[in-house]
Motif scaffolding. Structure first.
Motif, PDB file in Angstrom:
ATOM      1  N   LEU A  56      -3.047   3.252   8.575  1.00  0.00           N
ATOM      2  CA  LEU A  56      -3.142   3.496   7.145  1.00  0.00           C
ATOM      3  C   LEU A  56      -2.056   4.485   6.764  1.00  0.00           C
ATOM      4  N   TYR A  57      -1.239   4.088   5.814  1.00  0.00           N
ATOM      5  CA  TYR A  57      -0.107   4.920   5.446  1.00  0.00           C
ATOM      6  C   TYR A  57      -0.218   5.226   3.956  1.00  0.00           C
ATOM      7  N   SER A  58      -0.381   6.521   3.643  1.00  0.00           N
ATOM      8  CA  SER A  58      -0.602   6.874   2.237  1.00  0.00           C
ATOM      9  C   SER A  58       0.606   7.567   1.609  1.00  0.00           C
ATOM     10  N   ILE A  59       1.680   7.703   2.374  1.00  0.00           N
ATOM     11  CA  ILE A  59       2.952   8.254   1.899  1.00  0.00           C
ATOM     12  C   ILE A  59       2.949   9.783   1.820  1.00  0.00           C
ATOM     13  N   HIS A  82      13.041   2.840   9.490  1.00  0.00           N
ATOM     14  CA  HIS A  82      12.455   2.673  10.831  1.00  0.00           C
ATOM     15  C   HIS A  82      12.153   1.221  11.162  1.00  0.00           C
ATOM     16  N   GLY A  83      12.504   0.320  10.286  1.00  0.00           N
ATOM     17  CA  GLY A  83      12.230  -1.088  10.548  1.00  0.00           C
ATOM     18  C   GLY A  83      10.751  -1.364  10.719  1.00  0.00           C
ATOM     19  N   LEU A  84       9.922  -0.819   9.829  1.00  0.00           N
ATOM     20  CA  LEU A  84       8.476  -0.935   9.972  1.00  0.00           C
ATOM     21  C   LEU A  84       7.964  -2.212   9.321  1.00  0.00           C
ATOM     22  N   VAL A 111       8.112  13.285   0.457  1.00  0.00           N
ATOM     23  CA  VAL A 111       8.299  12.948  -0.954  1.00  0.00           C
ATOM     24  C   VAL A 111       8.631  14.246  -1.699  1.00  0.00           C
ATOM     25  N   PRO A 112       9.642  14.233  -2.570  1.00  0.00           N
ATOM     26  CA  PRO A 112      10.058  15.471  -3.245  1.00  0.00           C
ATOM     27  C   PRO A 112       8.961  16.120  -4.094  1.00  0.00           C
ATOM     28  N   ARG A 116       8.409   5.454   0.136  1.00  0.00           N
ATOM     29  CA  ARG A 116       7.799   4.524   1.087  1.00  0.00           C
ATOM     30  C   ARG A 116       8.798   3.443   1.500  1.00  0.00           C
ATOM     31  N   ASP A 117       9.458   2.870   0.523  1.00  0.00           N
ATOM     32  CA  ASP A 117      10.370   1.773   0.823  1.00  0.00           C
ATOM     33  C   ASP A 117      11.566   2.229   1.663  1.00  0.00           C
ATOM     34  N   GLN A 118      12.002   3.464   1.406  1.00  0.00           N
ATOM     35  CA  GLN A 118      13.082   4.034   2.215  1.00  0.00           C
ATOM     36  C   GLN A 118      12.665   4.181   3.681  1.00  0.00           C
TER      37      GLN A 118
END
Ligand SMILES: Nc1nc2c(ncn2[C@@H]2O[C@H](COP(=O)(O)OP(=O)(O)O)[C@@H](O)[C@H]2O)c(=O)[nH]1
Lengths: 492, 310
Positions: free
Chosen positions: B41-44, B91-93, B214-215, B84-86
């Motif tokens: 689970l990735y919430s950024i 990392h080629g996720l 994230v900034p 997230r998209d960066q």
């Protein structure tokens, strides 16, 4: 009298930590210390933990405000919130007023950070305590200064020692209610030291404390206890030792094999004993195939050494067959391998542990079938091991383990990582017991941690023999001593 | 194959962070080896960023042996999605973004349905859908035990029934670092490699490992409005001003990142990691205070967890 530190001598496998005397250098210079607190209901355990969190500023303002909002307005005379509410995490548990299981709390000083396993002092205490103690390096045992050592204290100490804890702190709490009586404190401290010694624990510090008033917890209590010049609780915790797992040779239980591309094959796992460097010779168990270490790979660097606790990827110098569940070990300091072992067990499930049932056993990354036979159970009130063939929930017993395939272990005494296991019920898939390996059994059923020649012989008259065999000492050293009656002839 | 070394020239971690890192890597490897279909689970947010960094370390020199799932409620900060998209590209996720289609269709918003129902539909239900669709049997999450009182007893492997429910009375004991990964078909676990980390540990680790964030975590002059005692980011056209509210510019940063209307900022001048950590070390307000969902009712986190929330 000063600190009740009986002995600072170290046991094998323990290292005095070099605590950085100058904490402003970056970072904490030690791993988090894990400890467990135990006491009977109302001895003040919640207050003590709450006090530790409060005085080290681990309680945030909004949490404290929520506490005041939740609580019935109950506050102690110092205007502090009711600490028990801070600690009671779950709603279900709050409704029922019971504490289930183990809660983990976090706090830190400038020198070190701490993880407290907070276990309830009643009903299911054995299994909860065993769980909390399994990862702890130190136990804080609480007693009420007015009532002193209780049977419960002895039980807690016994479980903690059995789970491998070798440092005890006795917190003699509510010292304010005993008029800060020194003589009373000394009597309790002495009685406790005797218990600890009988369990093989030599590092004991007794501290007179008032959890409620915060005396000798984080802050000193000199004004009212000028007679006590020993450390505060936090000072003892800051200086406590940690096991380094260096008494056995190198151990790497293989968690997974990494084959990301042509030509790379690495064995991933956490070093569970000893250390390793490129060029070292290792053996893969149970197959017995030998190889040399070619490289130790991590994300950051290809390293020139790894020690106990490091999560690494090991590359060997030749293609060998290694799978998850195997153990890579030092070639000259191998663990025990065999199909029959003896262990102590703590039964965690309501069904207990049943003889003749085939369980799953998981140790390190290895899972295999095991047949179990309890032989005796510890009576926590007398300290005796009585014959038994079944272990009820919360029962502590000695069991014989028989495997279909070869198993690989160290004794728990020498290595907590490679000597511990859990039992899994094949139907419910629940974890039903935690176990600690004592040693290997030979075909004759005898238990051998040491070859015969290295054992000490204890000869006793028949009338003492039976009582002696039931004692903790006899059980703990069963693999190192040879007990005979006077009529037995030396050597089999 | 050439093995890349990411840590050349970087000072080693202190023993405290090293121990936490080792433990997390151990958990990652164990779950990946024992379960058939793990997912992360990735919430950024910062905890997810640390979690991802640790996962990359655990499986190096290989790639992550599982995909990432992001539950996109449609109300995340645009900065989060861009970040997230960066990360995914760098990392080629393998990332799966999921939004609850029922919620989209019914136009469920925090305003129309209230924060509790909105959270249930767009987060909890959405998460269950995503996990069911992938038939995942283990999901890594970044929860920490020190976050909230009801998490203090959470296991590293937290068991969920086939409808993702969490029963505090039916969790397995965990001894040593031996985890029981055996489950019946349909059941699953949530695995928490950061269980023993505190908020300060997370920040120190981000600093030591130079993990990008994230900034929004750093103070900047931002358009905000004050609602229910929270400083909410203004600018999204869907957030209508209530009578008496006005948009101001203030130096704020965010301690946790979630859905815009439910995430409160704090007034701060901390524009760098060092400054954020310095503020944190004297801060006396815990991080979850910025989250509206925890304040709905007593025991609200526990309630959400029983229903399947992370
Ligand atoms: N006078 C005094 N009272 C204490 C002290 N420690 C705890 N208490 C009180 O003893 C009672 C039981 O404490 P609590 O922490 O709830 O005990 P637990 O059941 O062991 O967690 C509470 O009313 C506390 O306020 C102490 O050091 N001195």
């Amino acid at each position: 009298m000063t600190a009740q530190t009986l002995s600072q001598s170290l046991l094998p496998g323990e290292d005095l930590l070099d605590i950085d005397p100058n904490p402003q250098t970056a970072g904490r210079q030690a791993r988090p210390l894990r400890f467990i607190t135990c006491g009977s209901v109302d001895d003040g355990k919640s207050t003590l933990i709450g006090r530790l969190l409060w005085d080290t500023k681990a309680v945030k303002e909004d949490q404290a405000a929520a506490l005041r909002r939740d609580s019935t307005g109950k506050q102690n005379e110092l205007g502090l919130p009711d600490f028990a509410l801070l600690l009671d995490g779950l709603q279900a548990e709050r409704e029922q007023g019971i504490t289930i299981d183990v809660a983990y709390r976090y706090f830190a000083t400038d020198r070190r950070s701490f993880i407290v396993a907070d276990t309830p002092g009643h009903v299911q205490y054995t299994r909860n305590m065993a769980t909390g103690a399994s990862t702890a390096d130190l136990a804080v045992l609480l007693v009420d200064a007015r009532s002193g050592i209780l049977e419960q204290t002895r039980r807690h100490a016994t479980i903690a020692a059995m789970m491998g804890i070798r440092q005890f702190v006795l917190a003699v709490n509510k010292i304010d209610l005993s008029n800060y009586d020194e003589a009373g404190f000394q009597t309790i401290a002495r009685a406790f030291r005797e218990i600890a010694l009988s369990l093989g624990v030599r590092q004991v510090t007794a501290i007179p404390v008032s959890a409620l008033k915060g005396e000798n917890i984080v802050m000193r209590g000199d004004e009212l206890m000028p007679w006590y010049s020993g450390p505060t609780l936090v000072e003892v915790l800051e200086k406590a030792t940690q096991r380094t797992g260096q008494t056995t040779g190198f151990r790497l239980p293989v968690q997974r094999v990494s084959r990301p591309g042509e030509g790379f094959r690495g064995y991933q796992g956490t070093v569970a004993g000893g250390s390793i460097k490129p060029g070292d010779s290792v053996v893969v168990l149970p197959s017995g195939v030998e190889a040399n270490v070619k490289a130790i790979v991590t994300y950051d660097l290809v390293r020139n050494a790894a020690v106990h606790g490091d999560a690494i990827t090991l590359v060997l110098d030749r293609p060998v067959d290694v799978a998850r569940g195997d153990m890579i070990a030092a070639i000259d300091q191998r663990p025990m391998t065999g199909r029959a072992f003896t262990a102590r067990l703590v039964a965690l499930s309501p069904d207990g542990v049943v003889p003749g049932k085939r369980y799953w056993l998981k140790a390190g990354s290895r899972r295999q079938r095991v047949l179990l036979r309890p032989t005796s159970q510890l009576d926590l009130s007398t300290g005796n091991w009585d014959d038994a063939n079944f272990l009820p929930v919360n029962g502590i017993g000695v069991v014989e383990l028989d495997f279909e395939d070869v198993a690989v272990f160290d004794s728990y005494e020498t290595n907590r990582d490679t000597g511990a296991f859990i039992l899994i019920d094949p139907e419910t898939l629940n974890t039903v017991a935690g176990g600690m390996i004592d040693g290997k059994r030979s075909k004759s059923g005898r238990f051998d941690a040491l070859p015969d020649a290295d054992r000490a012989t204890v000869t006793l008259p028949a009338r003492l023999l039976e009582a002696f065999l039931k004692t903790e000492f006899a059980r703990a050293h069963a693999g190192e001593i040879k007990v005979t009656g006077p009529e037995e002839v030396e050597g089999e | 194959m050439n093995v890349i070394e990411h840590g050349r020239g970087k000072p080693p971690l202190d023993p405290h962070l090293k121990a936490l890192e080792n433990e997390a890597i151990h958990i990652f490897r164990e779950v990946a080896a024992e379960f058939e279909r793990p997912v992360m689970l990735y919430s950024i947010g910062k905890d997810s960023s640390v979690l991802l960094h640790l996962a990359l370390k655990a499986f190096h020199p290989g790639k992550l042996p599982f995909p990432l799932v992001h539950i996109d409620t449609g109300w995340k900060f645009p900065e989060m999605i861009a970040f997230r998209d960066q990360v995914v590209a760098r990392h080629g996720l393998d990332l799966i973004a999921h939004t609850n289609p029922d919620g989209l269709r019914d136009n469920v918003t925090p305003f129309s349905h209230g924060s509790a129902r909105y959270t249930d539909i767009m987060k909890t239900q959405a998460l269950k859908q995503a996990l069911d669709m992938g038939r995942y049997d283990a999901a890594f999450g970044g929860a920490r035990r020190d976050e909230e009182a009801s998490r203090a007893k959470e296991r590293i492997y937290s068991f969920r029934t086939s409808d993702h429910a969490w029963d505090p009375r039916n969790q397995r004991p965990e001894l040593w670092s031996i985890y029981n990964g055996m489950i019946h078909p349909g059941e699953s676990v949530r695995a928490f490699p950061l269980s023993n980390w505190t908020e300060v540990d997370i920040w120190r680790y981000i600093q030591a490992e130079k993990i990008e964030l994230v900034p929004l975590y750093f103070a900047e002059r931002r358009k905000v409005l004050e609602r229910d005692g929270m400083l909410i980011a203004a600018g999204d056209p869907r957030i209508a001003l209530l009578p008496g509210e006005q948009v101001r510019e203030e130096m704020v940063r965010f301690r946790t990142l979630g859905c815009i209307p439910l995430t409160g900022g704090v007034r701060s001048t901390a524009t760098t990691l060092d400054e954020v950590i310095a503020e944190l070390e004297i801060a006396t307000v815990s991080e979850r205070q910025g989250r509206a969902i925890d304040r709905d009712q007593a025991g609200s986190m526990e309630k959400k967890k029983r229903e399947g929330y992370f």
